[in-house]
Structures are given as C-alpha cells and as structure tokens.
Design a protein around this motif. Structure first.
Motif, PDB file in Angstrom:
ATOM      1  N   ALA A 225       0.817  -1.225   0.000  1.00 13.12           N
ATOM      2  CA  ALA A 225       0.000   0.000   0.000  1.00 13.12           C
ATOM      3  C   ALA A 225       0.849   1.273   0.000  1.00 13.12           C
ATOM      4  CB  ALA A 225      -0.984   0.018   1.175  1.00 13.12           C
ATOM      5  N   PHE A 226       2.140   1.178  -0.361  1.00 18.14           N
ATOM      6  CA  PHE A 226       2.932   2.400  -0.530  1.00 18.14           C
ATOM      7  C   PHE A 226       2.283   3.232  -1.624  1.00 18.14           C
ATOM      8  CE2 PHE A 226       6.509   4.995  -1.982  1.00 18.14           C
ATOM      9  CZ  PHE A 226       7.071   5.389  -0.769  1.00 18.14           C
ATOM     10  N   PRO A 227       2.045   4.536  -1.379  1.00 22.28           N
ATOM     11  CA  PRO A 227       1.177   5.299  -2.277  1.00 22.28           C
ATOM     12  C   PRO A 227       1.845   5.951  -3.477  1.00 22.28           C
ATOM     13  CG  PRO A 227       1.715   6.631  -0.374  1.00 22.28           C
ATOM     14  CD  PRO A 227       2.357   5.282  -0.149  1.00 22.28           C
ATOM     15  N   LYS A 228       3.162   5.855  -3.601  1.00 24.49           N
ATOM     16  CA  LYS A 228       3.852   6.575  -4.658  1.00 24.49           C
ATOM     17  C   LYS A 228       4.788   5.651  -5.438  1.00 24.49           C
ATOM     18  CE  LYS A 228       3.024  10.417  -4.849  1.00 24.49           C
ATOM     19  NZ  LYS A 228       1.882  11.054  -5.538  1.00 24.49           N
ATOM     20  N   SER A 229       5.407   6.205  -6.477  1.00 25.41           N
ATOM     21  CA  SER A 229       6.221   5.430  -7.406  1.00 25.41           C
ATOM     22  C   SER A 229       7.717   5.537  -7.133  1.00 25.41           C
ATOM     23  CB  SER A 229       5.935   5.895  -8.840  1.00 25.41           C
ATOM     24  OG  SER A 229       4.563   5.728  -9.140  1.00 25.41           O
ATOM     25  N   LEU A 230       8.089   6.317  -6.132  1.00 22.73           N
ATOM     26  CA  LEU A 230       9.476   6.609  -5.811  1.00 22.73           C
ATOM     27  C   LEU A 230       9.574   6.806  -4.311  1.00 22.73           C
ATOM     28  CD1 LEU A 230      12.380   7.676  -6.772  1.00 22.73           C
ATOM     29  CD2 LEU A 230      11.334   9.945  -6.780  1.00 22.73           C
ATOM     30  N   CYS A 231      10.684   6.382  -3.703  1.00 24.95           N
ATOM     31  CA  CYS A 231      10.955   6.726  -2.310  1.00 24.95           C
ATOM     32  C   CYS A 231      11.908   7.929  -2.291  1.00 24.95           C
ATOM     33  CB  CYS A 231      11.594   5.562  -1.560  1.00 24.95           C
ATOM     34  SG  CYS A 231      10.514   4.128  -1.360  1.00 24.95           S
ATOM     35  N   THR A 232      11.537   8.974  -1.549  1.00 26.05           N
ATOM     36  CA  THR A 232      12.358  10.179  -1.441  1.00 26.05           C
ATOM     37  C   THR A 232      12.658  10.417   0.036  1.00 26.05           C
ATOM     38  OG1 THR A 232      10.331  11.517  -1.454  1.00 26.05           O
ATOM     39  CG2 THR A 232      11.491  11.260  -3.543  1.00 26.05           C
ATOM     40  N   SER A 233      13.905  10.256   0.433  1.00 29.31           N
ATOM     41  CA  SER A 233      14.284  10.321   1.843  1.00 29.31           C
ATOM     42  C   SER A 233      15.227  11.501   2.043  1.00 29.31           C
ATOM     43  CB  SER A 233      14.938   9.007   2.269  1.00 29.31           C
ATOM     44  OG  SER A 233      14.020   7.928   2.069  1.00 29.31           O
ATOM     45  N   VAL A 234      14.738  12.520   2.756  1.00 29.36           N
ATOM     46  CA  VAL A 234      15.432  13.801   2.888  1.00 29.36           C
ATOM     47  C   VAL A 234      16.083  13.918   4.268  1.00 29.36           C
ATOM     48  CG1 VAL A 234      15.177  16.312   2.785  1.00 29.36           C
ATOM     49  CG2 VAL A 234      13.729  14.848   1.341  1.00 29.36           C
ATOM     50  N   ASN A 235      17.345  14.290   4.287  1.00 30.53           N
ATOM     51  CA  ASN A 235      18.084  14.616   5.512  1.00 30.53           C
ATOM     52  C   ASN A 235      18.090  13.475   6.528  1.00 30.53           C
ATOM     53  OD1 ASN A 235      18.561  17.025   4.229  1.00 30.53           O
ATOM     54  ND2 ASN A 235      17.113  18.213   5.439  1.00 30.53           N
ATOM     55  N   GLU A 236      17.274  13.554   7.589  1.00 29.85           N
ATOM     56  CA  GLU A 236      17.292  12.527   8.630  1.00 29.85           C
ATOM     57  C   GLU A 236      16.423  11.325   8.307  1.00 29.85           C
ATOM     58  OE1 GLU A 236      13.998  15.358  10.181  1.00 29.85           O
ATOM     59  OE2 GLU A 236      15.881  15.525   9.067  1.00 29.85           O
ATOM     60  N   VAL A 237      15.734  11.338   7.171  1.00 28.77           N
ATOM     61  CA  VAL A 237      14.931  10.181   6.761  1.00 28.77           C
ATOM     62  C   VAL A 237      15.865   9.104   6.224  1.00 28.77           C
ATOM     63  CG1 VAL A 237      13.064   9.342   5.311  1.00 28.77           C
ATOM     64  CG2 VAL A 237      12.959  11.658   6.254  1.00 28.77           C
ATOM     65  N   ILE A 238      15.827   7.948   6.880  1.00 30.03           N
ATOM     66  CA  ILE A 238      16.724   6.855   6.507  1.00 30.03           C
ATOM     67  C   ILE A 238      16.300   6.234   5.184  1.00 30.03           C
ATOM     68  CG2 ILE A 238      17.540   4.553   7.175  1.00 30.03           C
ATOM     69  CD1 ILE A 238      17.087   5.430  10.117  1.00 30.03           C
ATOM     70  N   CYS A 239      15.022   5.899   5.074  1.00 30.26           N
ATOM     71  CA  CYS A 239      14.508   5.247   3.873  1.00 30.26           C
ATOM     72  C   CYS A 239      12.984   5.303   3.876  1.00 30.26           C
ATOM     73  CB  CYS A 239      14.980   3.792   3.787  1.00 30.26           C
ATOM     74  SG  CYS A 239      14.473   2.757   5.179  1.00 30.26           S
ATOM     75  N   HIS A 240      12.399   4.971   2.723  1.00 30.01           N
ATOM     76  CA  HIS A 240      10.946   4.836   2.548  1.00 30.01           C
ATOM     77  C   HIS A 240      10.185   6.137   2.750  1.00 30.01           C
ATOM     78  CE1 HIS A 240      11.698   0.390   3.877  1.00 30.01           C
ATOM     79  NE2 HIS A 240      12.121   0.631   2.634  1.00 30.01           N
ATOM     80  N   GLY A 241      10.858   7.260   2.508  1.00 26.36           N
ATOM     81  CA  GLY A 241      10.157   8.533   2.554  1.00 26.36           C
ATOM     82  C   GLY A 241       9.127   8.625   1.435  1.00 26.36           C
ATOM     83  N   ILE A 242       7.949   9.140   1.751  1.00 30.17           N
ATOM     84  CA  ILE A 242       6.849   9.247   0.789  1.00 30.17           C
ATOM     85  C   ILE A 242       6.891  10.630   0.136  1.00 30.17           C
ATOM     86  CG2 ILE A 242       4.343   9.226   0.493  1.00 30.17           C
ATOM     87  CD1 ILE A 242       4.182   7.359   2.918  1.00 30.17           C
ATOM     88  N   PRO A 243       6.978  10.711  -1.181  1.00 35.29           N
ATOM     89  CA  PRO A 243       6.983  12.014  -1.850  1.00 35.29           C
ATOM     90  C   PRO A 243       5.738  12.832  -1.501  1.00 35.29           C
ATOM     91  CG  PRO A 243       7.652  10.291  -3.373  1.00 35.29           C
ATOM     92  CD  PRO A 243       7.170   9.599  -2.133  1.00 35.29           C
ATOM     93  N   ASP A 244       5.962  14.150  -1.290  1.00 36.92           N
ATOM     94  CA  ASP A 244       4.849  15.022  -0.925  1.00 36.92           C
ATOM     95  C   ASP A 244       5.098  16.417  -1.484  1.00 36.92           C
ATOM     96  OD1 ASP A 244       6.670  16.260   0.837  1.00 36.92           O
ATOM     97  OD2 ASP A 244       5.994  15.088   2.563  1.00 36.92           O
ATOM     98  N   ASP A 245       4.373  17.404  -0.950  1.00 38.93           N
ATOM     99  CA  ASP A 245       4.451  18.750  -1.519  1.00 38.93           C
ATOM    100  C   ASP A 245       5.532  19.610  -0.887  1.00 38.93           C
ATOM    101  OD1 ASP A 245       3.288  19.197   0.945  1.00 38.93           O
ATOM    102  OD2 ASP A 245       1.631  20.410   0.193  1.00 38.93           O
ATOM    103  N   ARG A 246       6.394  19.020  -0.042  1.00 35.22           N
ATOM    104  CA  ARG A 246       7.498  19.801   0.520  1.00 35.22           C
ATOM    105  C   ARG A 246       8.524  20.087  -0.570  1.00 35.22           C
ATOM    106  NH1 ARG A 246      12.757  19.191   1.992  1.00 35.22           N
ATOM    107  NH2 ARG A 246      13.501  20.405   3.788  1.00 35.22           N
ATOM    108  N   ALA A 247       8.891  21.349  -0.714  1.00 34.09           N
ATOM    109  CA  ALA A 247       9.920  21.724  -1.669  1.00 34.09           C
ATOM    110  C   ALA A 247      11.302  21.488  -1.057  1.00 34.09           C
ATOM    111  CB  ALA A 247       9.767  23.180  -2.075  1.00 34.09           C
ATOM    112  N   LEU A 248      12.192  20.917  -1.828  1.00 39.93           N
ATOM    113  CA  LEU A 248      13.581  20.792  -1.391  1.00 39.93           C
ATOM    114  C   LEU A 248      14.187  22.179  -1.220  1.00 39.93           C
ATOM    115  CD1 LEU A 248      14.659  17.945  -3.831  1.00 39.93           C
ATOM    116  CD2 LEU A 248      14.210  17.709  -1.374  1.00 39.93           C
TER     117      LEU A 248
END
Length: 312
Positions: free
Chosen positions: A125-148
């Motif tokens: 049930a992962f909702p997206k097509s890519l894992c995006t893990s920013v800064n302290e996120v180790i893995c499995h970050g869910i892409p969202d509307d946060r701008a880098l």
C-alpha cells in the motif's frame, strides 16, 4: 549566556564561529523534516505489465532458489539498466524549490516510458512510485508537496518492474550547496557501497559484505543502520535472502554464482537506531541527524560480481 541556533535568522553568522551563514552551516540540524501533503497515486496505463501485488497491495513472498536462470539474469540486466537510467534522469531534476512529489511524477513517467511499472507503487500500500528520503529520513520517505531547500540531501530510491523482473537502485543527491559534514557523509556512504560490492565473491558468506561496510563507516565515525538490509531480487521485489550492512554473525549464507541481490547501506551521522512515522513507512534517525544511502542490484559471477544497475 550562549545564543541558541533557534534564535538566528538564515543569513546571520552561524553560532558555531565558522564564519559561514547560519543557513550554510548548522541551520539544517534544527530544521527537521515534517510530513507534507501526499497527492493521489498516479495511474499506470493498462497495457503496462504489473507485478502481482499491484492490484491488491499485498506482496506475497514465495520461497525459491537464490541462483537465477540465464533467462532471468538477462532480463535483470535490462531492468537494472532501465532503473539506473531513471535514477539518473530523476537525480538531474533535484534542485532547490522542486518538490519530492514532482520527482515522483518524473520517476513514474520515466518507468512507463520504458514499458515498466514503478515497483514501489502499491507495494504494501505504498502510495507513490518513488521513495524520497530527505536529511534525517533513513529510507521509505513518501513524496509530498514539501519543496527541497538549499542544503538538503535527498535519497532517491528507484525500482522498475520490467519484463517480469525488478531492477532496484538508489543514490543520495545534494540539493544546491551542502555543508562539508553532509558532503563527507555522502562520500563515505558511497565508499561503503563500493566496499560492500568489492566484498562479494563466490564461496564467501554474506556476512563479509556487512563486515566491510561497518568497518569503513565506523572507522570514519559514522553509524550503520541495522533495521533495513539488502535483499534478494528477481521476479520478486524482495526475496528471503537478506544482506545486512553490518557484521551480523547470523548472516552465514554462502555466496554463489548466479545470485542476484541488492547492497544498500544506510549510514548515519549519529545514532543508527530508527523510528517510524505514523504513515508506517517513513523511517528517521532517533536523534534526527542526517543519513545517506546508495544502492546497486548485483549479479554474482564465477569470479566476482557484475553491477546490473549502471546506466548504459
């Protein structure tokens, strides 16, 4: 009385005395990642072949041999190269102001353009097509509307299901100009992957891979995440073959020619322990210090290893 970092503005001199602006130095350590708005899953055209879990969201792991047939290996070469090309394209789009959801859209389209299905989509049930893990996120970050933002680091984890097999790869990218500590973390993490790959040889135990990674990471003053490991991969996204990134005495599986698996070390500036967000996916370091990751899908050969996830 010392001035706290929270009292400073982005363009003020950093409290640490480095002479750099706060935003270029220690500001990242006070700006923790928060969940953003997640857009609906993107549709996949009906003509694209799907893995079994694509409709149900339930991955079924079935036991089987770790050694692949020549046909499966050849298809994995194609899928691995496709995954590498997608990662290269999406990584080139990383920039301040770009949202992780925009990167997800690009990854989704690039997979479909190659006739493949983005493997993370609806896996458990992962909702997206890519894992995006920013800064302290180790893995499995869910892409969202946060701008880098300038100074971030972001891991992009790409997997494509193509011609009945998966190709899996990831890399950590700088966003704009990053501080020296983050650059060192990214460099050492890449070195850890390279050393893990170099440790692969028929007749060795998979433990040797983690031993090489742990020795280098800890020798440089970093931590190695234990909870998430490399894995067997072929027709199934994840098989029961596990590849720890630390020296685990239980990892006694003997490496054989024809095996296919990933190595994907997650290296931390501080604690290697993790916590999971309420979304049941996003893993972050307990101390919220930064972490980086790199990954390849590999084929064990008669005399060493072939990296399958290299762009052509």
């Amino acid at each position: 009385m010392a001035t706290t970092a929270l009292a400073l503005k982005a363009n003020d001199p950093c409290w640490c005395g480095s002479g750099r602006k706060f935003k270029r130095c220690h500001k990242a350590s006070t700006d923790h990642i928060r969940p953003g708005r997640v857009s609906p899953p993107r549709p996949v055209p009906p003509e694209i072949p799907r893995p079994p879990y694509a409709e149900t969201g339930v991955p079924v792991r079935t036991p089987g041999p770790h050694v692949r047939t020549p046909d499966v290996i050849e298809r994995m070469r194609v899928a691995g190269r496709a995954a590498a090309e997608v990662l290269q394209t999406v990584g080139a789009a990383v920039a301040p102001g770009v949202t992780t959801d925009e990167l997800d859209a690009l990854c989704h389209d690039e997979c479909i353009k190659r006739g493949g299905y983005p493997s993370p989509l609806n896996y458990g049930a992962f909702p997206k097509s890519l894992c995006t893990s920013v800064n302290e996120v180790i893995c499995h970050g869910i892409p969202d509307d946060r701008a880098l933002v300038d100074g971030d680091i972001v891991n992009l984890d790409v997997t494509i299901f193509l011609d009945g097999v998966h190709g899996d790869t990831n890399a950590t990218f700088p966003v704009g100009q990053i501080d020296e500590a983050s650059a060192d973390l990214v460099r050492v993490t890449r070195e850890c992957l390279d050393l893990g790959v170099a440790a692969v040889a028929p007749g060795r135990q998979v433990r040797e891979i983690g031993r090489a990674i742990q020795a280098h990471a800890e020798g440089e003053g970093y931590g190695v995440v234990r909870a998430f490991v490399g894995h067997g991969i072929a027709e199934q996204f994840h098989t029961d073959l596990q590849i720890p990134h630390y020296d685990d005495p239980r990892a006694t599986t003997v490496i054989e020619p024809g095996m296919t698996f990933t190595i994907e070390p997650m290296i931390t500036m501080g604690s290697w322990q993790h916590e999971i967000w309420d979304d049941d996916w996003t893993a972050v370091t307990v101390d919220r210090k930064r972490t980086a990751q790199f990954e390849h899908t590999l084929l064990v050969t008669d005399d060493g290893v072939e990296i399958l996830t290299l762009a052509g």
